[in-house]
Motif scaffolding. Structure first.
Motif, PDB file in Angstrom:
ATOM      1  N   HIS A  87       0.573   3.836   1.699  1.00  0.00           N
ATOM      2  CA  HIS A  87       0.696   4.389   3.054  1.00  0.00           C
ATOM      3  C   HIS A  87       1.410   3.389   3.961  1.00  0.00           C
ATOM      4  O   HIS A  87       1.225   2.175   3.816  1.00  0.00           O
ATOM      5  CB  HIS A  87      -0.693   4.711   3.619  1.00  0.00           C
ATOM      6  CG  HIS A  87      -1.478   5.674   2.780  1.00  0.00           C
ATOM      7  ND1 HIS A  87      -2.457   5.261   1.879  1.00  0.00           N
ATOM      8  CD2 HIS A  87      -1.405   7.017   2.679  1.00  0.00           C
ATOM      9  CE1 HIS A  87      -2.960   6.334   1.270  1.00  0.00           C
ATOM     10  NE2 HIS A  87      -2.335   7.401   1.733  1.00  0.00           N
ATOM     11  N   ASP A  91      -3.117   1.955  -3.963  1.00  0.00           N
ATOM     12  CA  ASP A  91      -3.159   3.417  -4.022  1.00  0.00           C
ATOM     13  C   ASP A  91      -1.811   4.043  -4.395  1.00  0.00           C
ATOM     14  O   ASP A  91      -1.689   5.260  -4.435  1.00  0.00           O
ATOM     15  CB  ASP A  91      -3.706   4.013  -2.713  1.00  0.00           C
ATOM     16  CG  ASP A  91      -3.199   3.304  -1.477  1.00  0.00           C
ATOM     17  OD1 ASP A  91      -2.287   2.457  -1.600  1.00  0.00           O
ATOM     18  OD2 ASP A  91      -3.712   3.589  -0.377  1.00  0.00           O
ATOM     19  N   ASP A 106       0.865  -1.187   0.000  1.00  0.00           N
ATOM     20  CA  ASP A 106       0.000   0.000   0.000  1.00  0.00           C
ATOM     21  C   ASP A 106       0.903   1.239   0.000  1.00  0.00           C
ATOM     22  O   ASP A 106       2.016   1.209   0.519  1.00  0.00           O
ATOM     23  CB  ASP A 106      -0.871  -0.027   1.266  1.00  0.00           C
ATOM     24  CG  ASP A 106      -1.955   1.027   1.267  1.00  0.00           C
ATOM     25  OD1 ASP A 106      -3.106   0.689   0.950  1.00  0.00           O
ATOM     26  OD2 ASP A 106      -1.653   2.201   1.606  1.00  0.00           O
TER      27      ASP A 106
END
Ligand SMILES: [Zn+2]
Length: 307
Positions: free
Chosen positions: A165, A244, A163
């Motif tokens: 993040h 993302d 991801d």
């Protein structure tokens, strides 16, 4: 052996407002692409079951879990923070999301599937032992990893988090636990703004500058993860699969495309085949451009399922 695809209708009922990027339509976008790509019928499908209180309490504090149970609103929303809200269905969805990983581990260990993808929400990797944050309530991957360590007595497992993040909740739960090697990359100076200068040696979470390309991220994976992963020889591999870092995603500024997700997945498969008999459980985390999300999940699944 096949790839198991686990989801549940309850995961569709949790929502945090029409404006919120972590929305039920994410699961629809994935489902649409599974159908239109023609791979849907080539996967095994199961509905997830509830994680028990005991499963959740392996990684979360008792007071925190009681707080979540008490906080379910009868209607409308209960705001934990401006980005992280409960609706009447959130707790049920969170139990099903965490339970998906347990079902996946058991199915793989029973020989029913080679690997699994959990298309669930709410996501989990920001959920800390005693705090919901970043759209996450229960740390799904941590619940499954802790279950696998206890139930099957593994001595070494890996958690790979791609991801965009930082997987701060997961890192907090396993920092210093030498049975676990966590490898991640994340865009620096965005949510959750974690600094990784003094990580314990079982944490390989690497910051990446904004606007890094897929090629730069591939090089990082090759140079910073792969040797350690092959030396560590995990017996089971868990994946926080957030999409993302895709160039079309507006929550961050990295430049990955579907081919990069396929390549990263191939690296993960090579580690799992080297030491873990191919055992992988992957969890949906982020990914907010609906079209890019659906396409990227298909790229990930095609490699997992060798299609
Ligand atoms: Zn994310």
């Amino acid at each position: 052996m096949q790839t198991l695809y686990i989801t549940h209708p309850a995961c569709h009922l949790h929502e945090m407002g029409d404006w919120h990027p972590e929305c039920p339509q994410r699961l629809d976008a994935i489902n649409d692409q599974l159908l239109s790509s023609g791979i849907d019928g080539l996967l095994l499908h199961e509905q997830s079951t509830d994680a028990t209180d005991a499963d959740i309490l392996r990684v979360h504090a008792t007071d925190y879990w009681s707080f979540l149970k008490r906080s379910v609103p009868e209607s409308g929303y209960f705001e934990i923070d401006p980005d992280t809200l409960m609706n009447p269905h959130t707790l049920d969805a969170a139990r099903k999301a965490a339970g998906a990983g347990i079902l996946a581990v058991d199915s793989i260990m029973a020989g029913h599937a080679q690997n699994a993808f959990c298309a669930v929400r709410p996501p989990g990797h920001h959920a800390r032992p005693s705090l919901a944050m970043g759209f996450c309530f229960v740390n799904n991957i941590a619940v499954a990893a802790a279950y696998a360590l206890e139930k099957y007595g593994f001595e070494r497992i890996s958690i790979i988090d791609f991801d965009v993040h930082h997987g701060n909740g997961t890192a907090e739960m396993f920092a210093g636990d030498e049975r676990v090697l966590m490898c991640g990359f994340f865009q620096e100076s965005i949510f959750p703004n974690v600094h990784t200068q003094n990580q314990p040696k079982n944490m390989l979470n690497i910051p990446v500058e904004a606007y890094a390309s897929g090629e730069q991220v591939r090089k990082l994976v090759e140079d910073r993860w792969m040797t350690d992963l092959f030396e560590f020889e995990p017996q089971f591999v868990f994946v926080s699969a957030g999409f993302d870092a895709h160039r079309e995603d507006e929550l961050a500024q990295l430049g990955l495309v579907e081919a990069d997700y396929a390549w990263i997945t191939q690296q993960i498969v090579s580690v799992a085949e080297h030491s873990a008999q191919g055992r992988i459980v992957s969890f949906l985390e982020g990914g907010y451009s609906l079209s890019a999300l659906g396409r990227s999940v298909v790229a990930h699944l095609k490699v997992l399922a060798k299609l």
